[in-house]
Design a protein around this motif. Structure first.
Motif, PDB file in Angstrom:
ATOM      1  N   MET A   1       0.795  -1.127  -0.330  1.00  0.00           N
ATOM      2  CA  MET A   1      -0.064   0.063  -0.090  1.00  0.00           C
ATOM      3  C   MET A   1       1.134   1.516   0.012  1.00  0.00           C
ATOM      4  N   ARG A   2       0.603   2.169  -0.690  1.00  0.00           N
ATOM      5  CA  ARG A   2       1.280   3.094  -1.048  1.00  0.00           C
ATOM      6  C   ARG A   2       0.360   4.773   0.148  1.00  0.00           C
ATOM      7  N   ILE A   3       1.294   5.228   1.310  1.00  0.00           N
ATOM      8  CA  ILE A   3       1.014   5.683   2.012  1.00  0.00           C
ATOM      9  C   ILE A   3       1.499   7.219   2.426  1.00  0.00           C
ATOM     10  N   LEU A   4       0.577   8.143   2.321  1.00  0.00           N
ATOM     11  CA  LEU A   4       0.954   9.700   2.577  1.00  0.00           C
ATOM     12  C   LEU A   4       1.484   9.672   3.594  1.00  0.00           C
ATOM     13  N   MET A   5       2.481  10.318   4.306  1.00  0.00           N
ATOM     14  CA  MET A   5       2.254  11.261   6.203  1.00  0.00           C
ATOM     15  C   MET A   5       2.655  12.007   5.942  1.00  0.00           C
ATOM     16  N   VAL A   6       1.188  13.363   6.343  1.00  0.00           N
ATOM     17  CA  VAL A   6       1.952  14.411   6.535  1.00  0.00           C
ATOM     18  C   VAL A   6       2.021  14.886   8.083  1.00  0.00           C
ATOM     19  N   GLU A   7       2.908  14.993   9.026  1.00  0.00           N
ATOM     20  CA  GLU A   7       3.463  14.872   9.483  1.00  0.00           C
ATOM     21  C   GLU A   7       4.432  15.870   9.665  1.00  0.00           C
ATOM     22  N   ASP A   8       4.236  16.888  10.783  1.00  0.00           N
ATOM     23  CA  ASP A   8       5.662  17.789  10.810  1.00  0.00           C
ATOM     24  C   ASP A   8       6.768  17.461  11.010  1.00  0.00           C
TER      25      ASP A   8
ATOM     26  N   LEU B   1       5.302   1.104   9.502  1.00  0.00           N
ATOM     27  CA  LEU B   1       5.305   0.798   7.879  1.00  0.00           C
ATOM     28  C   LEU B   1       5.670   0.031   6.820  1.00  0.00           C
ATOM     29  N   GLU B   2       6.903   0.477   6.613  1.00  0.00           N
ATOM     30  CA  GLU B   2       7.901  -0.334   5.693  1.00  0.00           C
ATOM     31  C   GLU B   2       8.406  -1.012   5.871  1.00  0.00           C
ATOM     32  N   LYS B   3       8.108  -1.387   6.803  1.00  0.00           N
ATOM     33  CA  LYS B   3       8.775  -2.583   7.523  1.00  0.00           C
ATOM     34  C   LYS B   3       7.896  -4.107   7.700  1.00  0.00           C
ATOM     35  N   SER B   4       6.176  -3.039   7.478  1.00  0.00           N
ATOM     36  CA  SER B   4       5.277  -4.260   6.816  1.00  0.00           C
ATOM     37  C   SER B   4       5.260  -4.652   5.634  1.00  0.00           C
ATOM     38  N   GLY B   5       5.978  -3.543   4.993  1.00  0.00           N
ATOM     39  CA  GLY B   5       5.619  -3.987   3.633  1.00  0.00           C
ATOM     40  C   GLY B   5       5.265  -2.789   2.739  1.00  0.00           C
ATOM     41  N   HIS B   6       4.831  -1.287   3.320  1.00  0.00           N
ATOM     42  CA  HIS B   6       4.607  -1.076   2.662  1.00  0.00           C
ATOM     43  C   HIS B   6       5.131   0.814   1.697  1.00  0.00           C
ATOM     44  N   VAL B   7       4.774   1.340   1.415  1.00  0.00           N
ATOM     45  CA  VAL B   7       5.791   2.256   0.829  1.00  0.00           C
ATOM     46  C   VAL B   7       4.696   3.516   1.283  1.00  0.00           C
TER      47      VAL B   7
ATOM     48  N   SER C   1      -0.040  15.359  -7.271  1.00  0.00           N
ATOM     49  CA  SER C   1       1.083  14.386  -8.178  1.00  0.00           C
ATOM     50  C   SER C   1       1.443  13.028  -8.049  1.00  0.00           C
ATOM     51  N   GLU C   2       1.115  12.675  -7.164  1.00  0.00           N
ATOM     52  CA  GLU C   2       0.834  10.684  -6.788  1.00  0.00           C
ATOM     53  C   GLU C   2      -0.192  10.385  -6.174  1.00  0.00           C
ATOM     54  N   GLY C   3      -0.423   8.685  -6.432  1.00  0.00           N
ATOM     55  CA  GLY C   3      -1.534   8.425  -5.710  1.00  0.00           C
ATOM     56  C   GLY C   3      -1.228   7.456  -4.737  1.00  0.00           C
ATOM     57  N   PHE C   4      -2.129   7.565  -3.878  1.00  0.00           N
ATOM     58  CA  PHE C   4      -1.610   6.531  -2.750  1.00  0.00           C
ATOM     59  C   PHE C   4      -3.258   5.923  -2.050  1.00  0.00           C
ATOM     60  N   ASP C   5      -3.069   5.267  -0.928  1.00  0.00           N
ATOM     61  CA  ASP C   5      -3.822   4.108  -0.816  1.00  0.00           C
ATOM     62  C   ASP C   5      -4.531   4.591   0.543  1.00  0.00           C
ATOM     63  N   CYS C   6      -3.867   5.272   1.155  1.00  0.00           N
ATOM     64  CA  CYS C   6      -3.269   5.591   2.729  1.00  0.00           C
ATOM     65  C   CYS C   6      -3.347   7.396   3.631  1.00  0.00           C
ATOM     66  N   LEU C   7      -3.548   7.889   3.945  1.00  0.00           N
ATOM     67  CA  LEU C   7      -3.144   9.135   4.523  1.00  0.00           C
ATOM     68  C   LEU C   7      -2.770   9.315   5.556  1.00  0.00           C
ATOM     69  N   LEU C   8      -1.984   9.243   6.450  1.00  0.00           N
ATOM     70  CA  LEU C   8      -1.555   9.836   7.808  1.00  0.00           C
ATOM     71  C   LEU C   8      -1.922  11.180   8.160  1.00  0.00           C
TER      72      LEU C   8
ATOM     73  N   CYS D   1      -4.620  -0.217  12.173  1.00  0.00           N
ATOM     74  CA  CYS D   1      -5.836   1.089  11.997  1.00  0.00           C
ATOM     75  C   CYS D   1      -5.619   0.972   9.902  1.00  0.00           C
ATOM     76  N   VAL D   2      -4.203   0.840   9.842  1.00  0.00           N
ATOM     77  CA  VAL D   2      -3.996   0.532   8.138  1.00  0.00           C
ATOM     78  C   VAL D   2      -4.378  -0.200   7.367  1.00  0.00           C
ATOM     79  N   GLU D   3      -3.885  -1.160   7.951  1.00  0.00           N
ATOM     80  CA  GLU D   3      -3.891  -2.536   7.466  1.00  0.00           C
ATOM     81  C   GLU D   3      -5.236  -3.072   7.739  1.00  0.00           C
ATOM     82  N   ALA D   4      -6.348  -2.530   8.011  1.00  0.00           N
ATOM     83  CA  ALA D   4      -7.991  -2.808   8.324  1.00  0.00           C
ATOM     84  C   ALA D   4      -8.194  -1.884   7.168  1.00  0.00           C
ATOM     85  N   VAL D   5      -7.977  -0.115   6.524  1.00  0.00           N
ATOM     86  CA  VAL D   5      -8.362   0.133   5.662  1.00  0.00           C
ATOM     87  C   VAL D   5      -7.910  -0.621   4.537  1.00  0.00           C
ATOM     88  N   ALA D   6      -6.623  -0.854   4.340  1.00  0.00           N
ATOM     89  CA  ALA D   6      -6.585  -1.140   2.691  1.00  0.00           C
ATOM     90  C   ALA D   6      -7.229  -2.118   2.275  1.00  0.00           C
TER      91      ALA D   6
END
Length: 114
Positions: free
Chosen positions: A1-8, A20-26, A42-49, A109-114
């Motif tokens: 799954m492709r995940i975007l984290m918007v976090e400062d 997340l990467e250890k679980s196989g996500h990009v 510009s990019e497609g994502f499956d999940c937004l944190l 939760c991330v896995e559940a929404v995938a």
């Protein structure tokens, strides 16, 4: 799954990315609302944190860009110190996590929404 984290918070991004990467996500990350908008357009994502308190605005403002672009169906999970109960009434938001939160719960939760 492709995940975007918007976090400062760079330390939090490091922890989330590692798990997340250890679980196989990009993962991609943005430290500001402006950077998040660029990536969402510009990019497609499956999940937004999504953090709500960003240096240049409110993370909720990013949801308009998500709803109108290629990421229309992305699963949004709010991860913030300012979570309010009414946010769960927003159909675009799948879950909310109040900081500090349990990283394992977030991963489930991330896995559940995938």
């Amino acid at each position: 799954m492709r995940i975007l984290m918007v976090e400062d918070d760079a330390d939090l991004v490091f922890l989330m990315r590692s798990a997340l990467e250890k679980s196989g996500h990009v993962c991609r990350d943005a430290a500001s609302l402006a950077d998040g908008r660029v990536l969402v357009s510009s990019e497609g994502f499956d999940c937004l944190l999504l953090d709500l308190v960003l240096p240049d605005g409110n993370g909720m403002d990013l949801l308009a860009a998500v709803a109108s672009g290629r990421n229309r169906g992305v699963a949004v999970i709010v991860v913030s110190g300012n979570v309010e109960a009414h946010m769960l009434e927003d159909p675009r938001i799948k879950a909310c996590f109040q900081k500090p939160y349990d990283l394992r719960s977030l991963l489930r939760c991330v896995e559940a929404v995938a």
